[in-house]
Design an enzyme around this catalytic site. Structure first.
Site, PDB file in Angstrom:
ATOM      1  N   ASP A 171      -1.017  -0.419   6.468  1.00  0.00           N
ATOM      2  CA  ASP A 171      -1.333   0.094   7.938  1.00  0.00           C
ATOM      3  C   ASP A 171      -2.788   0.850   8.088  1.00  0.00           C
ATOM      4  O   ASP A 171      -3.270   1.247   9.122  1.00  0.00           O
ATOM      5  CB  ASP A 171      -0.402   1.508   8.187  1.00  0.00           C
ATOM      6  N   THR A 214       0.559   4.545   0.849  1.00  0.00           N
ATOM      7  CA  THR A 214       0.496   5.590   1.724  1.00  0.00           C
ATOM      8  C   THR A 214       1.030   4.661   3.102  1.00  0.00           C
ATOM      9  O   THR A 214       0.379   3.859   3.396  1.00  0.00           O
ATOM     10  CB  THR A 214      -0.981   6.209   2.124  1.00  0.00           C
ATOM     11  N   ASP A 261       0.849  -1.133   0.171  1.00  0.00           N
ATOM     12  CA  ASP A 261      -0.094  -0.034  -0.003  1.00  0.00           C
ATOM     13  C   ASP A 261       0.950   1.089  -0.007  1.00  0.00           C
ATOM     14  O   ASP A 261       1.944   1.394   0.860  1.00  0.00           O
ATOM     15  CB  ASP A 261      -0.783  -0.156   1.262  1.00  0.00           C
TER      16      ASP A 261
END
Length: 823
Positions: free
Chosen positions: A579, A337, A335
């Site tokens: 996250d 970000t 991911d």
């Protein structure tokens, strides 16, 4: 701020949410009645009320352990099947033979002690890291919100919730602001459930959007999913090809050992009319080396030391086989970000559209920032750029708010402006809020190609929660954000490329923007981007698209899950990092889930590996540890299984030829120590960057079986020649010494092959073992202690010649197997 009540009529609240049920068998009560909604206590409990509940034991005292207890560690290392067998044989030998024939028992004691100490060290590391990584729920007491330990929650506590927060105890919703809860970890259903005041919430679920608070109605072991939560958080030795393979090997060994040992006992004690005590000693000498007693120990030690090493790098391994699993991974899904970029962003520019006044846009953004008490990274950047208190902020009022949702791709807020005008605003993905042919998209595309993130501020018509609120929204401004790249991300991507691990960047952001960021970090194939809205739904076609492209944008949480499944359908072993709460479903389904320590509690709960230092650069260390464990255990397993094979074959040959077993336990203890025990310990912990290969058992047995057969044949041939060469008193001891020499030399050649490729310390290790045996042969008291004395010159040289021929056959066999089946 006026919060929107979710129990009002409207599209956001489609009726009461259904009770959650867990299909967990009879151990959990499938449904328990919820108590009536408690009276709302906006300030939470008072300090006195908390103390009273603690005194009554109404506290969330479920013991959640990250590792096995010391008692369990000792029990697991001491009470094993092979320790029982060896222990019985050891006791027998202490009564019937000299102490040197009982050395194998002391070795087992030492091995067990090493295993206990290493796992205890790993336990301490895991426990300390678990405390660091433990989520702290926010509880409101005396009107003040504060983070506390999960174990400090008491019955009646008011627990606040925000995006990514996990519901840690059962309760009833007291406050709700667009609160959406994912109960998939309990029910398996991925669709979020909208919650309103009075609705039940269950421990184990987590917030995907909105916020609110709930009152704890069940704590401790009464909590609905307490048993599941405890089991999920516990130190586990779950499925691992390495461990299951070793268990399979041990099962085969047991099947071979039992009938062979019985035959050897009959042969040595009944058929041969020898001295009883010496017959017992030689029988035990034939049984003990059949047991690969150190193999399980070294596997546990290798895993435990891996945990300690990674712990020093602030990497929490929640399940030990995750070290092995990540080493087998051939696709890593990232991911963007929080993984490739740091959590924070900066507003670099605001571009008014369609003649909008810049000062007015600034005021809208300033007020928008105050609409969400739990802003995401994008909104936080706007808050940092336009802090509250400036402009006409005092005279602007937030009347409604809609938190950002990764499925919706935008957030919203409704204001009453300074002049009394009501307005509704949306902030989110431009390509979602704008129609496909809008000219503004061209301008946005140019910004995305520079790796910039762009949000669109648009004015909507009608109510914020009206169906299709985004349709027809008037573009007002572009908010350009610059993401902070992680300084170590480029090196990490290069590492995976070097290791032939494919990297897929999967993000909810614009695909072109994500590709530009990945390109800056040097990701191979970053130019191959795909908007997930154009991704085929057919699993096979999706798998093809996944293999052909490297960067995917505008991916929904459900699509992330489908993408992982598509890759797995093609035989890939997939790791997923993330996250955010939108990553949870994919993390849960991936072969290995990796969460950042700063990520949401939900992601940390389902991940096998948590990077507490939030550094993506730690992943190569995990891969390296896994490869070290797999590669080295494969090596040493070949050593141990070679010994088992030649021991079983020697026993069978002795029974068939009706001769004395050639070795006493002391001889095989010496050989095992020098050719297996000591070198295996060093080889098991050595650096190893070999790519992990599947089919552990098959690969080990391909080498161990022919090696054991050659060693047994050469040793028994030397023994038969020596029986014809020597006669009279002391003949058996001379025959044993000649056979021991051959077996040692052949075993040393197996060790020399396994130690390749050579480094200075590997050469030194092999040489040291050879020197150790030479010292035993030349030092008189060691000759007597181990009953090893080479008699004459012809027979010892014959033993060496047979060993050299066996070594040549070993080389040929290993090379043939390598060419035929691959290493």
């Amino acid at each position: 701020m006026t919060q929107r009540a979710l129990d009002s009529s409207g599209e956001q609240t489609p009726g009461p949410s259904r009770p959650t049920m867990i299909d967990a068998g009879a151990e959990l009560d499938p449904v328990h009645p919820m108590e009536p909604p408690p009276a709302r206590r906006p300030d939470g409990l008072s300090t006195a009320e908390v103390a009273e509940r603690v005194a009554r034991g109404e506290v969330n005292d479920v013991p959640v352990r990250s590792s096995r207890s010391v008692t369990e560690i000792v029990r697991a290392n001491v009470f094993t099947r092979f320790n029982l067998i060896i222990g019985v044989l050891w006791v027998i030998m202490l009564f019937v033979a000299p102490i040197q024939d009982s050395l194998f028992g002391f070795v087992i004691v030492a091995n067990t002690g090493i295993g206990i100490i290493q796992e205890w060290r790993a336990k301490k590391t895991l426990d300390s890291l678990a405390v660091i990584g433990e989520a702290k729920p926010t509880v409101r007491r005396d009107g003040v919100a504060a983070e506390i330990s999960t174990s400090e929650i008491v019955l009646g506590d008011l627990v606040e919730l925000g995006p990514g927060d996990k519901v840690v105890v059962d309760g009833t919703v007291s406050e709700a602001d667009s609160l959406e809860i994912d109960e998939s970890l309990l029910t398996g259903e991925a669709d979020p459930v909208i919650k309103r005041p009075g609705d039940p919430v269950m421990s184990g679920s987590f917030v995907v959007a909105g916020g609110g608070a709930f009152t704890a109605t069940k704590v401790g072991r009464e909590a609905y999913a307490a048993q599941l939560a405890e089991e999920a958080s516990r130190f586990t030795l779950v499925h691992s090809e390495l461990r299951s393979g070793i268990s399979t090997i041990l099962k085969y060994v047991t099947w071979m050992m039992v009938p062979t040992a019985i035959g050897l006992i009959i042969s040595q004690l009944v058929v041969k009319d020898n001295n009883f005590k010496e017959s017992v000693a030689r029988t035990v000498g034939g049984i003990v080396p059949m047991i690969p007693e150190g193999l399980v120990l070294l596997t546990s030690v290798a895993f435990a030391i891996g945990v300690v090493r990674l712990g020093r790098k602030q990497c929490l391994v929640q399940e030990l086989p995750a070290i092995e699993g990540l080493a087998r991974v051939d696709v890593v899904c990232l991911d963007k970000t929080g993984t490739l970029t740091e959590g924070g962003m900066d507003v670099t520019e605001v571009r008014p559209l369609n003649g909008s006044d810049e000062a007015y846009v600034t005021q809208v953004l300033r007020t928008f920032g105050s609409s969400d008490p739990r802003p995401n990274a994008s909104l936080q950047a706007i808050i940092d750029a336009y802090p509250a208190g400036g402009g006409d902020a005092e005279s602007w009022t937030v009347t409604d708010a809609m938190p950002f949702s990764s499925a919706r791709k935008y957030s919203g807020a409704a204001f009453t402006e300074a002049d009394g005008t009501d307005s509704v605003w949306l902030l989110g993905a431009p390509d979602v809020l704008l129609s496909e042919g809008d000219a503004t998209l061209t301008e946005i595309e140019q910004l995305n190609e520079q790796g910039l993130r762009v949000l669109l501020l648009a004015r909507a018509e009608g109510e914020l929660d009206a169906p299709g609120a985004a349709a027809g929204a008037a573009p007002t401004a572009l908010v350009v954000l610059e993401q902070r790249l992680r300084p170590d991300a480029g090196d990490t991507l290069a590492y995976f490329a070097d290791q032939n691990v494919a990297t897929k960047v999967i993000s909810g952001d614009n695909a072109v923007s994500v590709g530009a960021v990945a390109g800056k970090l040097g990701l191979a194939g970053a130019e191959n981007t795909l908007d997930a809205r154009r991704l085929p739904t057919d699993p096979d076609e999706m798998a093809t698209a996944m293999e052909e492209n490297a960067v995917f944008g505008r991916v929904t949480p459900q699509q992330k899950r489908d993408m992982v499944a598509a890759l797995q359908s093609r035989g890939h072993t997939v790791a997923m990092t993330g996250d955010g709460v939108n990553d949870v479903l994919a993390l849960k389904d991936a072969d290995i889930g990796v969460s950042m320590g700063s990520g949401s509690e939900a992601t940390r709960a389902v991940a096998q590996i948590v990077l507490l230092n939030n550094s993506f650069a730690t992943l190569p260390s995990v891969v390296a540890e896994g490869r070290r464990v797999i590669g080295n255990i494969t090596r040493v397993a070949t050593l141990f299984l070679t010994k088992t094979v030649y021991s079983v074959l020697l026993a069978i040959l002795v029974v068939c030829f009706q001769v004395e077993y050639p070795f006493l336990p002391r001889h095989l203890t010496l050989l095992s120590t020098l050719t297996i025990g000591v070198p295996a310990f060093f080889l098991a912990l050595a650096p190893n960057k070999e790519r992990a290969q599947p089919h552990f058992v098959r690969r080990v047995m391909r080498y161990a079986i022919p090696s054991g057969v050659i060693a047994a044949a050469a040793t028994f041939a030397t023994y038969l020649v020596a029986r014809h060469h020597y006669s009279g008193e002391g003949a058996l001891e001379a025959e044993t010494s000649a056979a021991t020499l051959t077996l040692f030399l052949v075993s040393m050649w197996v060790l020399a092959i396994i130690a390749r490729p050579y480094t200075w310390w590997r050469v030194g290790l092999v040489a040291a073992m050879g020197l150790g045996f030479l010292i035993v042969l030349v030092v008189p008291w060691l000759q007597d202690f181990f009953a090893l004395k080479l008699v004459g010159a012809p027979m010892p040289w014959t033993a060496v010649g047979i060993a050299v021929a066996a070594a040549a056959l070993l080389e040929f066999t290993w090379r043939w197997v390598g060419r035929r089946f691959g290493m």
